[in-house]
Motif scaffolding. Sequence first.
Motif, short mmCIF file in Angstrom:
data_model
loop_
_atom_site.label_atom_id
_atom_site.label_comp_id
_atom_site.label_asym_id
_atom_site.label_seq_id
_atom_site.Cartn_x
_atom_site.Cartn_y
_atom_site.Cartn_z
N ASN A 68 6.86 6.21 -38.65
CA ASN A 68 6.00 5.03 -38.61
C ASN A 68 4.83 5.19 -39.55
O ASN A 68 3.97 6.03 -39.33
CB ASN A 68 5.46 4.82 -37.18
N SER B 24 7.69 0.99 -41.53
CA SER B 24 8.39 2.10 -40.88
C SER B 24 9.77 2.25 -41.52
O SER B 24 10.29 1.30 -42.12
CB SER B 24 8.55 1.84 -39.38
N HIS C 67 5.43 3.15 -28.14
CA HIS C 67 4.36 3.21 -29.14
C HIS C 67 3.07 2.58 -28.62
O HIS C 67 1.99 3.06 -28.90
CB HIS C 67 4.81 2.53 -30.44
N CYS D 99 13.66 3.45 -40.50
CA CYS D 99 14.57 3.77 -39.40
C CYS D 99 15.87 4.31 -40.00
O CYS D 99 16.41 3.72 -40.94
CB CYS D 99 14.93 2.53 -38.59
N LEU E 10 11.02 -3.43 -33.67
CA LEU E 10 11.62 -2.10 -33.86
C LEU E 10 12.81 -1.93 -32.91
O LEU E 10 13.85 -1.37 -33.28
CB LEU E 10 10.54 -1.04 -33.58
N ILE F 198 0.78 8.56 -42.22
CA ILE F 198 1.89 8.50 -41.27
C ILE F 198 1.32 8.54 -39.85
O ILE F 198 0.47 9.37 -39.53
CB ILE F 198 2.85 9.71 -41.49
N ILE G 99 12.94 7.91 -36.80
CA ILE G 99 12.08 6.83 -37.28
C ILE G 99 10.79 7.46 -37.74
O ILE G 99 10.29 8.38 -37.08
CB ILE G 99 11.71 5.84 -36.14
N ASN H 265 3.17 9.93 -31.45
CA ASN H 265 2.21 9.14 -32.22
C ASN H 265 0.86 9.81 -32.03
O ASN H 265 0.45 10.04 -30.89
CB ASN H 265 2.19 7.70 -31.68
N ASN I 266 6.06 -3.43 -40.06
CA ASN I 266 5.74 -3.21 -38.64
C ASN I 266 5.37 -4.50 -37.92
O ASN I 266 5.71 -4.69 -36.75
CB ASN I 266 4.57 -2.23 -38.50
#
Lengths: 112, 109, 118
Positions: free
Chosen positions: C76, C81, A107, C83, C99, A74, C74, A89, C94
């Motif tokens: 990732n 991913s 991101h 949502c 997104l 993840i 969400i 992230n 992805n």
Amino acid sequence: MSDLNKLMSVDGAVGAFKFTSKGELVESKIADGSELNEQILDLLCHVCIANMAIATMQARGWENMTGMKGFYPIKGFTMVGFDWTVIVNGEFGVVVPNSQVDYEAAHTALAG
Amino acid sequence: MIKQLLAVDGVMAICHFRDDGALVEGYGMPDEMLAGFAKFAHDYKRIVLGNADQLSMFTQMSGWTPPGGWVVEGDGVAVASIGNVACLMNTQEVSKNEVMKELEEASHW
Amino acid sequence: MNIVSELAAMEGVMAAGEYSYRGDRFTCEGEMTDDMARMASIMCRSTSMAVHMQMDMIKNLGHDCGCIPSRGWIVNGENFSVCVIANHFCFIQNESVSLNAVMSYMRENVPGQEGQLV
């Protein structure tokens, strides 16, 4: 590698932060006039780490059961609140208002 | 009935909550804190149930769900719950075996 | 088309679905078997419940940070991913989908949730 100044340049960013793998706030930047504070960011870090851990368990279980790879490891977690969104992230995160959120730009900035 | 759990060494507070999280009865802290304690215990129970269900689903191993209870340990205090009864305890003073046994009994009252 | 069908028809969306807040029903469209869709709805419901509770806790701890009530989340993964807004979920690739497009559609079209339902 992301740095907090770069994260604060994400459109609408009101807060940027770095946290440990246990969810402890290491450093942060908060936009002038924002109602955010370090206590709130610390709690948000813990929320994100908790959900990354749950998602990791789910990714492991899902991949074992279905054979469908691609979730583990993840990378990030986003929480869409009523007014604000927090996106993390790796070891960095950013808080933006829902009205201005650009998930992809955030991101990209977080991935450094 | 649950008030007698306060007599166990190290137990600081105890509460009994409904399935919707409302406080039924509680002792050992002010009423508004007891309501919060009941809500926390109820929320935590649902989270543990959700995770136990997923563990069961992913492992295909029976015997995990529904979970009987949970314990969260802090530095000096711990919270434990069985059924709809939860207690706050001092980890230095308490016998966890004794508390868990008492909680198990109280959860059937 | 309903929300689930619209989402499932988007390029790069593997599957989209909806579950009942009680957890007893789900629907799903896209590249998922019934078993996978059932597991996906269980996972999404569980995480939504956890996130909702966590946000409530932050509020109860005295910090109304604009995150309450939580609308969704969400996660990732490496290639995929997930949502979620309210009780709707969407699994995406992805590399092949925006997104922003998926989340904009979900935020605009999925009705808000009542705290008691979650």
